[in-house]
Design a protein around this motif. Structure first.
Motif, PDB file in Angstrom:
ATOM      1  N   UNK A 109       1.414  -1.290  -0.025  1.00 49.71           N
ATOM      2  CA  UNK A 109       0.265   0.055   0.645  1.00 49.71           C
ATOM      3  C   UNK A 109       0.714   1.299  -0.082  1.00 49.71           C
ATOM      4  N   UNK A 110       0.483   1.994   0.142  1.00 39.64           N
ATOM      5  CA  UNK A 110       0.592   3.597   0.122  1.00 39.64           C
ATOM      6  C   UNK A 110       2.262   3.456   1.208  1.00 39.64           C
ATOM      7  N   UNK A 111       3.008   4.611   1.075  1.00 36.23           N
ATOM      8  CA  UNK A 111       4.116   4.744   1.857  1.00 36.23           C
ATOM      9  C   UNK A 111       4.292   5.849   2.215  1.00 36.23           C
ATOM     10  N   UNK A 141      -5.967  11.638   2.880  1.00 33.61           N
ATOM     11  CA  UNK A 141      -5.012  10.637   3.548  1.00 33.61           C
ATOM     12  C   UNK A 141      -3.482  11.230   3.871  1.00 33.61           C
ATOM     13  N   UNK A 142      -3.061  10.926   5.381  1.00 34.51           N
ATOM     14  CA  UNK A 142      -1.563  11.332   4.627  1.00 34.51           C
ATOM     15  C   UNK A 142      -0.751   9.701   5.098  1.00 34.51           C
ATOM     16  N   UNK A 143       0.698  10.028   4.173  1.00 31.79           N
ATOM     17  CA  UNK A 143       1.586   8.849   4.563  1.00 31.79           C
ATOM     18  C   UNK A 143       2.954   9.004   4.910  1.00 31.79           C
ATOM     19  N   UNK A 144       3.369   8.865   6.434  1.00 27.26           N
ATOM     20  CA  UNK A 144       4.318   9.810   6.199  1.00 27.26           C
ATOM     21  C   UNK A 144       5.574   8.782   6.665  1.00 27.26           C
ATOM     22  N   UNK A 152       3.331   6.039   9.505  1.00 35.95           N
ATOM     23  CA  UNK A 152       2.505   6.357  10.269  1.00 35.95           C
ATOM     24  C   UNK A 152       1.399   6.440   8.570  1.00 35.95           C
ATOM     25  N   UNK A 153       0.117   6.131   8.850  1.00 35.70           N
ATOM     26  CA  UNK A 153      -0.772   6.460   8.249  1.00 35.70           C
ATOM     27  C   UNK A 153      -2.335   7.041   8.577  1.00 35.70           C
ATOM     28  N   UNK A 317      -8.983 -10.849   5.471  1.00 40.00           N
ATOM     29  CA  UNK A 317      -9.066  -9.958   3.649  1.00 40.00           C
ATOM     30  C   UNK A 317      -8.443  -9.492   2.107  1.00 40.00           C
ATOM     31  N   UNK A 318      -9.064  -8.705   1.394  1.00 42.05           N
ATOM     32  CA  UNK A 318      -7.815  -9.530   0.355  1.00 42.05           C
ATOM     33  C   UNK A 318      -8.122  -8.132  -0.195  1.00 42.05           C
ATOM     34  N   UNK A 319      -6.604  -7.181  -0.505  1.00 39.76           N
ATOM     35  CA  UNK A 319      -6.654  -5.929  -1.249  1.00 39.76           C
ATOM     36  C   UNK A 319      -6.239  -5.121  -0.692  1.00 39.76           C
ATOM     37  N   UNK A 320      -5.546  -4.452  -1.350  1.00 39.16           N
ATOM     38  CA  UNK A 320      -4.047  -3.120  -0.319  1.00 39.16           C
ATOM     39  C   UNK A 320      -4.154  -2.621   0.708  1.00 39.16           C
ATOM     40  N   UNK A 321      -3.770  -1.803   1.151  1.00 34.69           N
ATOM     41  CA  UNK A 321      -3.980  -1.038   2.693  1.00 34.69           C
ATOM     42  C   UNK A 321      -4.793   0.475   1.688  1.00 34.69           C
ATOM     43  N   UNK A 322      -5.237   0.900   2.965  1.00 30.41           N
ATOM     44  CA  UNK A 322      -5.615   2.190   2.538  1.00 30.41           C
ATOM     45  C   UNK A 322      -4.665   3.471   2.066  1.00 30.41           C
TER      46      UNK A 322
END
Length: 322
Positions: A109-111, A141-144, A152-153, A317-322
């Motif tokens: 997922x996003x990083x 959404x914010x990814x740090x 952190x997400x 569950x299946x799928x990428x992180x938010x």
């Protein structure tokens, strides 16, 4: 059937199509139900630059329902009393949204980076059995990234609906939840709860339908880290697994109807704060990229800040992180 056209000079796209589907549902009270879902749709997407775009969609849609196990006169009586939706529903759905996404993705997922989306959906109602609502919704959404693979997400989402047939928001569960549970069972009696409702996730520790209303707020907070760098098994098969991600999370959600207020969100009990207006959970998760799919495992403990569940809810569950 979908028809598309892509214009390379302005990087815009449009898709048009028509559909006719049949769905079967089972109701504990009314037996088998058959829905015909038919209509036309068109979508226009116009990128403003590499990170931003505006989307516009329009759909003319009809729902025709048949009750297969009960007599028509009983159905008519239930519809007249409001226990069932009318046999036919029609709507003209218009949507407009703005999206900006600068996120950088990793294995699951996003990083790093951020993303946001704001939009409005409007159905003016068509005839006696039309659907009339206007819904406004936002997602930020914010990814740090702290160091490599640690970060952190944060996700904040909310929305509200107005009109004669206000759209419902159902909070609870995970997208593509494999061992799913429904709070109070699957709702098929009202057509609006299937085709015109919005399911808001993730809210781990809560079943589908746990919270509902025509207003909602949700927050998701995660600390993401590498759980397993490399794992080599010797028995029963020499299988190697790598890059399994881990997450510590807290989910918060609330839903309510127009005219109701979330008074006294936090209360005092024996000098301890607690809440009965918010759904809150915390827990631990693992994410595995298997190459052809992303598998997620989450353990979530619901809490009201005064007491927590003694055993976690287990979510596959299946799928990428938010």
């Amino acid at each position: 059937i979908v028809f598309g056209d892509w214009s390379s000079d302005v990087c815009s796209s449009d898709l048009t199509g028509f559909f006719h589907n049949a769905y079967f549902f089972y109701s504990d009270y009314f037996g088998w139900v058959r829905d015909r879902n038919f209509g036309l749709s068109a979508l226009l997407s116009n990128p403003l630059n590499k990170f931003e775009r505006i989307d516009f969609g329009i759909s003319a849609m009809g729902i025709s329902r048949s009750y297969l196990d009960i007599a028509d006169d009983i159905v008519d009586m239930a519809i007249g009393e409001g226990f069932l939706s009318p046999r036919n529903r029609y709507f003209l759905l218009n949507s407009l949204s703005y999206t900006k996404d600068t996120s950088v993705w990793g294995y699951t997922g996003p990083t790093n980076g951020s993303g946001m989306s704001f939009g409005v959906t409007y159905s003016p109602g068509m005839g006696k059995n039309g659907i009339d609502f206007a819904t406004f919704r936002g997602d930020w959404r914010r990814y740090t990234r702290i160091v490599r693979d640690y970060g952190f997400a944060t996700r904040l989402a909310g929305g509200f609906s107005e009109g004669k047939n206000k759209q419902k928001f159902f909070l609870g569960g995970m997208p593509n939840w494999l061992n799913h549970y429904f709070f109070g069972g699957i709702r098929v009696e009202h057509i609006e709860d299937i085709y015109f409702a919005s399911f808001e996730m993730p809210l781990r520790g809560a079943d589908y339908y746990t919270l509902e209303g025509n207003r909602f707020f949700m927050g998701n907070f995660e600390f993401r880290f590498p759980l397993v760098r490399h794992l080599l098994m010797g028995f029963p098969l020499p299988i190697g697994i790598s890059n399994i991600g881990g997450a510590l999370f807290t989910d918060i959600g609330a839903a309510w109807d127009k005219g109701k207020r979330l008074d006294k969100v936090f209360k005092l009990n024996r000098n301890s704060l607690y809440t009965d207006n918010l759904f809150v959970s915390y827990g631990f998760g693992a994410r595995m990229n298997l190459g052809f799919l992303l598998l997620r495992l989450d353990l979530a403990w619901p809490t009201n800040f005064y007491r927590s569940a003694t055993s976690p809810q287990v979510l596959w569950s299946l799928g990428a992180d938010f």
